[in-house]
Design a protein around this motif. Structure first.
Motif, PDB file in Angstrom:
ATOM      1  N   TYR A 189       0.834  -1.207   0.000  1.00  0.00           N
ATOM      2  CA  TYR A 189       0.000   0.000   0.000  1.00  0.00           C
ATOM      3  C   TYR A 189       0.869   1.257   0.000  1.00  0.00           C
ATOM      4  O   TYR A 189       2.005   1.258   0.461  1.00  0.00           O
ATOM      5  CB  TYR A 189      -0.879   0.025   1.249  1.00  0.00           C
ATOM      6  CG  TYR A 189      -1.999  -0.987   1.252  1.00  0.00           C
ATOM      7  CD1 TYR A 189      -3.261  -0.663   0.776  1.00  0.00           C
ATOM      8  CD2 TYR A 189      -1.792  -2.283   1.738  1.00  0.00           C
ATOM      9  CE1 TYR A 189      -4.291  -1.584   0.785  1.00  0.00           C
ATOM     10  CE2 TYR A 189      -2.814  -3.221   1.739  1.00  0.00           C
ATOM     11  CZ  TYR A 189      -4.065  -2.862   1.268  1.00  0.00           C
ATOM     12  OH  TYR A 189      -5.078  -3.793   1.267  1.00  0.00           O
ATOM     13  N   SER A 190       0.267   2.322  -0.503  1.00  0.00           N
ATOM     14  CA  SER A 190       0.810   3.668  -0.310  1.00  0.00           C
ATOM     15  C   SER A 190      -0.122   4.393   0.658  1.00  0.00           C
ATOM     16  O   SER A 190      -1.247   3.935   0.909  1.00  0.00           O
ATOM     17  CB  SER A 190       0.875   4.421  -1.640  1.00  0.00           C
ATOM     18  OG  SER A 190      -0.440   4.616  -2.161  1.00  0.00           O
ATOM     19  N   SER A 235      -1.839   6.952   0.236  1.00  0.00           N
ATOM     20  CA  SER A 235      -3.063   7.402  -0.427  1.00  0.00           C
ATOM     21  C   SER A 235      -4.123   6.300  -0.494  1.00  0.00           C
ATOM     22  O   SER A 235      -5.301   6.578  -0.713  1.00  0.00           O
ATOM     23  CB  SER A 235      -2.751   7.914  -1.831  1.00  0.00           C
ATOM     24  OG  SER A 235      -2.182   6.885  -2.626  1.00  0.00           O
ATOM     25  N   ASP A 236      -3.712   5.046  -0.287  1.00  0.00           N
ATOM     26  CA  ASP A 236      -4.653   3.925  -0.303  1.00  0.00           C
ATOM     27  C   ASP A 236      -5.338   3.735   1.056  1.00  0.00           C
ATOM     28  O   ASP A 236      -6.271   2.943   1.170  1.00  0.00           O
ATOM     29  CB  ASP A 236      -3.936   2.605  -0.637  1.00  0.00           C
ATOM     30  CG  ASP A 236      -3.311   2.617  -2.019  1.00  0.00           C
ATOM     31  OD1 ASP A 236      -3.928   3.185  -2.932  1.00  0.00           O
ATOM     32  OD2 ASP A 236      -2.204   2.064  -2.162  1.00  0.00           O
ATOM     33  N   GLU A 293      -6.840   5.051   5.053  1.00  0.00           N
ATOM     34  CA  GLU A 293      -7.470   6.108   5.829  1.00  0.00           C
ATOM     35  C   GLU A 293      -7.458   5.739   7.302  1.00  0.00           C
ATOM     36  O   GLU A 293      -7.431   4.563   7.668  1.00  0.00           O
ATOM     37  CB  GLU A 293      -8.900   6.367   5.357  1.00  0.00           C
ATOM     38  CG  GLU A 293      -9.873   5.224   5.562  1.00  0.00           C
ATOM     39  CD  GLU A 293     -11.262   5.570   5.033  1.00  0.00           C
ATOM     40  OE1 GLU A 293     -11.379   6.537   4.257  1.00  0.00           O
ATOM     41  OE2 GLU A 293     -12.226   4.871   5.412  1.00  0.00           O
ATOM     42  N   LYS A 315      -8.975   1.666   2.215  1.00  0.00           N
ATOM     43  CA  LYS A 315     -10.182   2.463   2.013  1.00  0.00           C
ATOM     44  C   LYS A 315     -11.336   1.636   1.451  1.00  0.00           C
ATOM     45  O   LYS A 315     -12.511   1.939   1.718  1.00  0.00           O
ATOM     46  CB  LYS A 315      -9.898   3.626   1.060  1.00  0.00           C
ATOM     47  CG  LYS A 315      -8.983   4.694   1.625  1.00  0.00           C
ATOM     48  CD  LYS A 315      -8.751   5.792   0.591  1.00  0.00           C
ATOM     49  CE  LYS A 315      -7.866   6.889   1.143  1.00  0.00           C
ATOM     50  NZ  LYS A 315      -7.586   7.964   0.134  1.00  0.00           N
ATOM     51  N   TYR A 370       2.789   8.378  10.461  1.00  0.00           N
ATOM     52  CA  TYR A 370       1.534   8.999  10.028  1.00  0.00           C
ATOM     53  C   TYR A 370       0.385   8.606  10.952  1.00  0.00           C
ATOM     54  O   TYR A 370      -0.436   9.458  11.333  1.00  0.00           O
ATOM     55  CB  TYR A 370       1.220   8.597   8.589  1.00  0.00           C
ATOM     56  CG  TYR A 370      -0.041   9.231   8.042  1.00  0.00           C
ATOM     57  CD1 TYR A 370      -0.056  10.559   7.639  1.00  0.00           C
ATOM     58  CD2 TYR A 370      -1.225   8.501   7.952  1.00  0.00           C
ATOM     59  CE1 TYR A 370      -1.209  11.148   7.145  1.00  0.00           C
ATOM     60  CE2 TYR A 370      -2.391   9.086   7.462  1.00  0.00           C
ATOM     61  CZ  TYR A 370      -2.374  10.409   7.060  1.00  0.00           C
ATOM     62  OH  TYR A 370      -3.534  10.988   6.579  1.00  0.00           O
TER      63      TYR A 370
END
Length: 309
Positions: free
Chosen positions: A101-102, A104-105, A107, A140, A193
């Motif tokens: 995953y990155s 952006s993938d 949440e 997500k 993050y």
């Protein structure tokens, strides 16, 4: 489960006359662990990163007071922990991510039972504390957790007393980050993050002023993800021997639940032959802290008080 053939093959590979017959446990944090586990991924199909941590946790069970461990003892640690890790992965196989995953993938979400299952099976300390809140970066689309953590009110009185004395922070305003786990599929900066999002969550709540966590350098942890997320090292904690029961690591919290009449590690080891404690000297643990609002002060080494467990 590991077969006899696999163990024999690994045994033959490590009985190399060019390699030492014993090694010191501090070497296991660097090149020796890598050499010891070179055959692990292709032979056993487990996460090398997770096996490294579990190996480091269990090596002191076999070490003498000088920190020496024989090759056969070290190999036994690797094989037994690889077998346990395979069973643990199988127990939550439906929750293991199938691709990389990155950010952006993913949440940020507050999560429940899935986090309990992952942390209870794959985190090297296993069970999270009662009354914890679980957070995760999830896919997500599917909601599958990729990087997770568990946070609960601070219960460690010695740490709470030091924070109150040195920083004027009452215990009820401090929560503890007791578990962090990230799958291999997570992006490199996923933990930092996630920690930043947890901090924002508590900013909105308004009743928590500080987060704490323990970093154990004996397992190869450095705290780099915390330093990247407004955390600083504030306290050091004198190392306590690791406890093992029937060959597996047991935390003091787990010991008190399983043996409520027992008051100490040494008392359990004296009362039950299945219990064993490490005898090699261990490095102190570090308490990293993060202020919920504003920058977290960086303390010089002489300002970082050393407390007892």
């Amino acid at each position: 489960m590991l077969t006899t053939a696999v163990v024999a093959k690994a045994d033959n590979a490590y009985l190399n006359p060019e390699l030492p017959r014993t090694f010191r446990t501090e070497d296991s944090r660097t090149q020796f662990t890598d050499r010891l586990l070179d055959l692990a991924p292709p032979l056993w199909g487990v996460s090398r990163r997770e096996l490294v941590v579990r190996t480091r946790l269990h090596l002191p069970c076999y070490a003498d007071s000088a920190g020496r461990v024989g090759y056969l003892g070290a190999l036994a640690v690797v094989t037994s922990n690889a077998a346990r890790l395979r069973r643990d992965q199988h127990a939550v196989r439906h929750l293991i991510p199938r691709r990389e995953y990155s950010l952006s993938d993913l949440e940020f979400r507050k999560v429940g039972e899935d986090a309990d299952r992952v942390l209870g099976s794959l985190h090297y300390l296993r069970n999270a504390r009662r009354g914890s809140l679980n957070f995760a970066l999830v896919d997500k689309i599917s909601g599958t957790p990729v990087t997770l953590c568990s946070v609960s009110p601070l219960e460690w009185k010695r740490v709470a007393d030091q924070l109150a004395l040195q920083f004027g922070l009452p215990q009820e305003s401090v929560w503890d980050l007791s578990r962090v786990y990230s799958f291999d599929a997570a992006p490199p900066n996923a933990v930092s993050y996630l920690l930043a999002q947890v901090r924002k969550y508590f900013q909105k709540r308004g009743d928590v002023k500080l987060l704490t966590t323990v970093v154990d350098p004996n397992l190869g942890f450095t705290g780099s993800s915390y330093l990247a997320s407004n955390w600083q090292r504030w306290i050091t904690v004198r190392a306590r021997p690791y406890l093992y029961y029937r060959g597996s690591y047991m935390s003091l919290r787990q010991m008190r639940v399983a043996f409520p009449a027992i008051r100490s590690i040494d008392e359990l080891c004296a009362a039950d032959r299945r219990a064993r404690r490490s005898v090699v000297d261990l490095d102190d643990s570090w308490i990293f802290c993060c202020r919920i609002r504003g920058a977290t002060e960086r303390l010089a080494p002489e300002e970082q008080h050393r407390i007892l467990r």
